[in-house]
Design a protein around this motif. Structure first.
Motif, mmCIF file in Angstrom:
data_model
loop_
_atom_site.group_PDB
_atom_site.id
_atom_site.type_symbol
_atom_site.label_atom_id
_atom_site.label_comp_id
_atom_site.label_asym_id
_atom_site.label_seq_id
_atom_site.Cartn_x
_atom_site.Cartn_y
_atom_site.Cartn_z
ATOM 1 N N PHE B 251 -8.279 38.409 15.700
ATOM 2 C CA PHE B 251 -9.432 39.158 15.206
ATOM 3 C C PHE B 251 -8.911 40.312 14.350
ATOM 4 O O PHE B 251 -8.224 41.198 14.845
ATOM 5 C CB PHE B 251 -10.245 39.672 16.391
ATOM 6 C CG PHE B 251 -11.370 40.603 16.018
ATOM 7 C CD1 PHE B 251 -11.741 41.609 16.881
ATOM 8 C CD2 PHE B 251 -12.063 40.475 14.824
ATOM 9 C CE1 PHE B 251 -12.776 42.476 16.577
ATOM 10 C CE2 PHE B 251 -13.090 41.331 14.495
ATOM 11 C CZ PHE B 251 -13.443 42.337 15.371
ATOM 12 N N VAL B 252 -9.218 40.287 13.044
ATOM 13 C CA VAL B 252 -8.673 41.274 12.105
ATOM 14 C C VAL B 252 -9.795 42.088 11.494
ATOM 15 O O VAL B 252 -10.849 41.550 11.141
ATOM 16 C CB VAL B 252 -7.867 40.582 10.983
ATOM 17 C CG1 VAL B 252 -7.309 41.613 10.025
ATOM 18 C CG2 VAL B 252 -6.736 39.763 11.574
ATOM 19 N N ILE B 253 -9.556 43.384 11.388
ATOM 20 C CA ILE B 253 -10.482 44.282 10.697
ATOM 21 C C ILE B 253 -9.775 44.779 9.441
ATOM 22 O O ILE B 253 -8.725 45.405 9.514
ATOM 23 C CB ILE B 253 -10.879 45.470 11.594
ATOM 24 C CG1 ILE B 253 -11.522 44.958 12.892
ATOM 25 C CG2 ILE B 253 -11.824 46.409 10.852
ATOM 26 C CD1 ILE B 253 -11.766 46.021 13.923
ATOM 27 N N TRP B 254 -10.330 44.457 8.299
ATOM 28 C CA TRP B 254 -9.705 44.826 7.018
ATOM 29 C C TRP B 254 -10.372 46.069 6.435
ATOM 30 O O TRP B 254 -11.569 46.236 6.539
ATOM 31 C CB TRP B 254 -9.864 43.696 5.991
ATOM 32 C CG TRP B 254 -9.405 42.350 6.451
ATOM 33 C CD1 TRP B 254 -10.140 41.412 7.111
ATOM 34 C CD2 TRP B 254 -8.118 41.774 6.254
ATOM 35 N NE1 TRP B 254 -9.389 40.302 7.356
ATOM 36 C CE2 TRP B 254 -8.143 40.486 6.843
ATOM 37 C CE3 TRP B 254 -6.951 42.225 5.646
ATOM 38 C CZ2 TRP B 254 -7.040 39.646 6.836
ATOM 39 C CZ3 TRP B 254 -5.848 41.374 5.646
ATOM 40 C CH2 TRP B 254 -5.901 40.110 6.239
ATOM 41 N N THR B 255 -9.578 46.910 5.792
ATOM 42 C CA THR B 255 -10.189 47.938 4.956
ATOM 43 C C THR B 255 -10.406 47.329 3.575
ATOM 44 O O THR B 255 -9.772 46.336 3.200
ATOM 45 C CB THR B 255 -9.302 49.179 4.825
ATOM 46 O OG1 THR B 255 -8.034 48.774 4.310
ATOM 47 C CG2 THR B 255 -9.123 49.871 6.153
ATOM 48 N N GLN B 256 -11.279 47.950 2.815
ATOM 49 C CA GLN B 256 -11.675 47.364 1.532
ATOM 50 C C GLN B 256 -10.484 47.187 0.596
ATOM 51 O O GLN B 256 -10.320 46.137 -0.031
ATOM 52 C CB GLN B 256 -12.724 48.248 0.871
ATOM 53 C CG GLN B 256 -13.351 47.607 -0.335
ATOM 54 C CD GLN B 256 -14.506 48.438 -0.844
ATOM 55 O OE1 GLN B 256 -14.769 49.538 -0.359
ATOM 56 N NE2 GLN B 256 -15.209 47.912 -1.818
ATOM 57 N N SER B 257 -9.678 48.227 0.528
ATOM 58 C CA SER B 257 -8.530 48.144 -0.379
ATOM 59 C C SER B 257 -7.502 47.122 0.092
ATOM 60 O O SER B 257 -6.885 46.429 -0.713
ATOM 61 C CB SER B 257 -7.892 49.524 -0.553
ATOM 62 O OG SER B 257 -7.903 50.220 0.673
ATOM 63 N N ALA B 258 -7.363 47.018 1.400
ATOM 64 C CA ALA B 258 -6.435 46.020 1.925
ATOM 65 C C ALA B 258 -6.912 44.622 1.582
ATOM 66 O O ALA B 258 -6.131 43.754 1.185
ATOM 67 C CB ALA B 258 -6.306 46.173 3.437
ATOM 68 N N PHE B 259 -8.206 44.434 1.744
ATOM 69 C CA PHE B 259 -8.812 43.142 1.442
ATOM 70 C C PHE B 259 -8.612 42.781 -0.030
ATOM 71 O O PHE B 259 -8.272 41.646 -0.383
ATOM 72 C CB PHE B 259 -10.310 43.220 1.775
ATOM 73 C CG PHE B 259 -10.928 41.889 2.029
ATOM 74 C CD1 PHE B 259 -11.899 41.389 1.179
ATOM 75 C CD2 PHE B 259 -10.542 41.125 3.124
ATOM 76 C CE1 PHE B 259 -12.476 40.158 1.424
ATOM 77 C CE2 PHE B 259 -11.120 39.899 3.375
ATOM 78 C CZ PHE B 259 -12.087 39.415 2.516
ATOM 79 N N ALA B 260 -8.805 43.785 -0.869
ATOM 80 C CA ALA B 260 -8.665 43.538 -2.310
ATOM 81 C C ALA B 260 -7.230 43.232 -2.689
ATOM 82 O O ALA B 260 -6.965 42.503 -3.646
ATOM 83 C CB ALA B 260 -9.178 44.736 -3.079
ATOM 84 N N HIS B 261 -6.322 43.785 -1.935
ATOM 85 C CA HIS B 261 -4.909 43.612 -2.244
ATOM 86 C C HIS B 261 -4.401 42.210 -1.943
ATOM 87 O O HIS B 261 -3.350 41.791 -2.437
ATOM 88 C CB HIS B 261 -4.104 44.641 -1.450
ATOM 89 C CG HIS B 261 -2.689 44.763 -1.903
ATOM 90 N ND1 HIS B 261 -2.337 45.329 -3.115
ATOM 91 C CD2 HIS B 261 -1.532 44.394 -1.315
ATOM 92 C CE1 HIS B 261 -1.032 45.306 -3.246
ATOM 93 N NE2 HIS B 261 -0.509 44.734 -2.175
ATOM 94 N N LEU B 262 -5.140 41.495 -1.109
ATOM 95 C CA LEU B 262 -4.668 40.179 -0.656
ATOM 96 C C LEU B 262 -4.448 39.216 -1.826
ATOM 97 O O LEU B 262 -3.524 38.399 -1.811
ATOM 98 C CB LEU B 262 -5.662 39.566 0.329
ATOM 99 C CG LEU B 262 -5.580 40.088 1.761
ATOM 100 C CD1 LEU B 262 -6.711 39.528 2.594
ATOM 101 C CD2 LEU B 262 -4.255 39.722 2.397
ATOM 102 N N ASP B 263 -5.306 39.316 -2.816
ATOM 103 C CA ASP B 263 -5.159 38.428 -3.979
ATOM 104 C C ASP B 263 -3.850 38.663 -4.698
ATOM 105 O O ASP B 263 -3.191 37.713 -5.134
ATOM 106 C CB ASP B 263 -6.330 38.644 -4.952
ATOM 107 C CG ASP B 263 -7.375 37.548 -4.801
ATOM 108 O OD1 ASP B 263 -8.496 37.717 -5.293
ATOM 109 O OD2 ASP B 263 -7.037 36.508 -4.182
ATOM 110 N N LYS B 264 -3.495 39.927 -4.793
ATOM 111 C CA LYS B 264 -2.218 40.245 -5.443
ATOM 112 C C LYS B 264 -1.059 39.811 -4.576
ATOM 113 O O LYS B 264 -0.020 39.373 -5.052
ATOM 114 C CB LYS B 264 -2.117 41.753 -5.676
ATOM 115 C CG LYS B 264 -3.029 42.261 -6.721
ATOM 116 C CD LYS B 264 -2.616 43.657 -7.157
ATOM 117 C CE LYS B 264 -3.790 44.299 -7.888
ATOM 118 N NZ LYS B 264 -4.271 45.514 -7.211
#
Lengths: 288, 406
Positions: B251-264
């Motif tokens: 179970f993971v809770i992402w912050t917005q910037s972390a989530f956005a970084h995943l693509d990179k």
């Protein structure tokens, strides 16, 4: 729909926290499972389109899950209240799960039936009452039984009862002669006779010192013997009473000196102001 | 997949508020789920944290033991030299002996760590991330997420500035993640075994994993003391945290910037990763894993040949046609008619013959005679029974009378 296959592979082959394996069968601990078994068709995790019946406070609800809400666990299950009428409830299920797989519809109806039967049974038990099964705890039972026996022995019931009866006799609860146990009776009588002899001996020695004090209320058996001039009518009664008193004395003395067999042990001479110490003592013996 | 699923970003203060609606899901979440890769990588990577240990090399060998050789009516194992003690003459050195050294004593130069191909590690990580976005997998792993508004749970960056544990706790409560924390708390158990004396007293479950991006984030300290919760930076995602025990679906809770970084971080199917140099996400063997649907689809069924029926050459057990009528019928279809005709003929024949009539008459006569005899016997028996009864009655009445007179 797309992912169901994958999910089932991962869960079934790998680890599922809801799966319970037994020798013959696999069960599913998930609260939303219709059948309670672990299989691909009845796995609420591996089917994005799923329905269950759940019971809450005597009411049955149909929980429906669709693929559209798959990513929102909070809103995942739609809760539909089913009619209290069994047939209407079945119709509701048919309506809500229209075009769904036969398996899903059938299992939901089965579950509804089972839950309703359970509710009926609950109601019946509440109204009629039921025999509650309590387990027999062997160790506790064994222990209590032994303790009861010990308590019984420790209570000394016979002695206590004897004491109680003697106390009552003393207190004058029983006005007339009672039927004593012959052995006890004879025992008491025998001792009484001995007592009389003793008393007579003592009296002979201390005849001079006899003096009738103001305590005329105290009945002296020796007095009776001297007063032979009394009416014959009262003789029997007096004899009875005499006998009663004698036995009473005996019982009392028995009570006082249980183990002491020798009656002729020296008594403690208390220093009274009056000279008639012995007499007083005698009278005190009789007085009760 | 034709359409990319969309994800909402939630406000840190209010779980019902959404700050950003419909952010596209990073491509990582669409990686094929490969538990086999994860399992392999996990077992190997888990070994990398081990510390070298060994058995004392002299253990069990600190004797001048020598074998007594043959001829002494004892086994040839080396025996402890000397005398004056119980120990002398006892077996030593062997792994089978009491107080002997173990077989193949552990050496410090054992190969403790395993190297895994980078690509494999990356694929495993990608799969693990993808699995965190699949609700059933997270549930199956045992996380209590029934009150969480969305999976994957993406929250605005505000939580990165949390300093107080109370803030952290309240945040978890607001998003339905507290149930998972409670699970951790209630299932904390004293470990079985010696490890508890070696610094691992408790067995604690895994709770939510909070993933942030900014290096200055203070939320590490805020979430540190919450039992079960782990905090990690996106750039340092760890398979051991994403798939604890090799089991997918943390179970993971992402912050917005972390989530956005995943693509990179992982790249997409259109471009390879920027950060993981040259890494391209794993492509699935089949894009639609729903095999049943594919097979039953119109397109496939059109082309498919009709199902073969198994052709039975012969019976499993041979039936004798002379005795078994069905077997006979199978061989000779006319046999049935023949049988019927024969039976009819027999019946027709037997109806009118004299012989038959004579027999019938004889039968009748004999039957009559028999009945007569039987009847007479019947009568005789009846009479006899009656007689006996009379006698009895007389006898007893006589008896009675006699008794009375007496």
């Amino acid at each position: 729909m797309q992912i169901d296959e994958v999910v089932w592979q991962v869960i079934n082959r790998g680890h599922c926290s809801f799966k319970i394996k037994t020798i013959s069968q696999n069960f599913c601990r998930n609260e939303y499972n219709v059948t309670g078994l672990c299989s691909k068709q009845s796995c609420p995790l591996a089917n994005s389109q799923y329905a269950t019946i759940k019971e809450e406070k005597g009411l049955c609800y149909l929980y429906v899950k669709t693929a559209e809400r798959a990513q929102k666990p909070k809103e995942l299950w739609e809760k539909i209240l089913l009619s209290k009428n069994y047939e209407q409830a079945l119709a509701q299920i048919d309506e809500q799960l229209k075009y769904w797989s036969n398996f899903m519809i059938h299992k939901n109806k089965q579950r509804l039936t089972k839950l309703r039967q359970m509710l009926i049974r609950i109601r019946k038990m509440r109204l009629k009452g039921f025999k509650e099964l309590i387990p027999i705890k062997k160790k506790a039972e064994r222990r209590d039984k032994i303790r009861e026996q010990k308590a019984l022995v420790a209570a000394n019931l016979e002695n206590a009862i004897e004491q109680e009866l003697i106390d009552r006799l003393k207190n004058g609860v029983y006005n007339e002669i009672m039927n004593y146990n012959t052995k006890a009776f004879e025992k008491v009588v025998g001792q009484n006779q001995m007592e009389d002899e003793e008393e007579r001996e003592q009296q002979e020695l201390e005849e001079e010192e006899e003096d009738y004090s103001d305590e005329e209320l105290i009945f002296d058996p020796n007095d009776l013997e001297e007063d032979d001039d009394e009416e014959d009518q009262d003789d029997e009664e007096d004899d009875k009473r005499l006998f009663q008193k004698q036995t009473f004395n005996q019982l009392r003395r028995d009570n006082d000196e249980v183990k002491d067999i020798k009656k002729k042990k020296p008594r403690v001479q208390l220093q009274y102001e009056e000279e008639e110490e012995v007499e007083d003592r005698k009278k005190q013996q009789i007085a009760f | 997949m034709t359409s990319v699923p969309l994800v909402s970003v939630f406000s840190a203060d209010d779980s019902s508020k959404v700050t950003a609606k419909h952010i596209p899901l990073p491509a990582v979440f669409q990686t094929p789920i490969r538990p086999d890769i994860v399992s392999f990588v996990h077992t190997n990577i888990a070994k990398n944290r081990r510390q070298a240990h060994a058995v004392n090399p002299q253990a069990g060998m600190q004797h001048s033991a020598e074998s007594w050789g043959t001829g002494r009516a004892v086994a040839r194992i080396p025996r402890v030299s000397g005398s004056g003690t119980h120990r002398s003459g006892q077996a030593a050195f062997g792994n089978q002996c009491r107080k002997g050294r173990m077989s193949l004593p552990i050496k410090v130069w054992r190969r403790w760590h395993r190297r895994v191909n980078i690509k494999q590690k990356r694929h495993a990580a990608a799969t693990a991330v993808a699995a965190t976005g699949i609700v059933p997998l997270v549930l199956a792993r045992g996380h209590r997420i029934s009150q969480v508004p969305q999976i994957p749970l993406v929250v605005e960056d505000k939580i990165e500035s949390y300093e107080k544990t109370t803030d952290a706790l309240n945040f978890l409560k607001r998003f339905g993640a507290f149930e998972d924390v409670q699970k951790v708390v209630s299932t904390k158990v004293v470990r079985a075994g010696i490890s508890k004396q070696r610094g691992k007293k408790y067995r604690v479950r895994k709770g939510p994993l909070v993933v942030y991006f900014n290096e200055n984030a203070k939320l590490l300290k805020a979430f540190r003391n919450v039992p079960g919760v782990e905090v990690v930076n996106v750039t340092r995602l760890n398979l051991l945290q994403l798939a604890p025990g090799g089991q997918l679906g943390r179970f993971v809770i992402w912050t917005q910037s972390a989530f956005a970084h995943l693509d990179k971080l992982f790249g997409t199917y259109r471009y390879s990763s920027i950060i993981k140099d040259g890494y391209q996400l794993l492509r699935p063997l089949i894009t639609n894993p729903d095999l049943a649907r594919i097979i039953n689809s119109n397109q496939v069924q059109e082309k498919v040949q009709p199902a073969k029926t198994t052709k039975v050459l012969h019976e499993v057990q041979k039936k004798n046609p002379l005795k078994n009528t069905k077997a006979m019928d199978r061989l000779n279809p006319y046999a049935k008619k023949q049988r019927v005709a024969a039976a009819a003929a027999i019946k027709a024949n037997t109806k009118g013959t004299k012989k038959i009539k004579k027999n019938k008459a004889l039968k009748k006569a004999s039957r009559a005679a028999y009945n007569k005899v039987a009847a007479s016997l019947n009568d005789a028996t009846k009479a006899a029974v009656q007689e006996e009864q009379d006698i009895k009655v007389k006898y007893f009445s006589v008896q009675k009378g006699a008794a009375q007179t007496e």
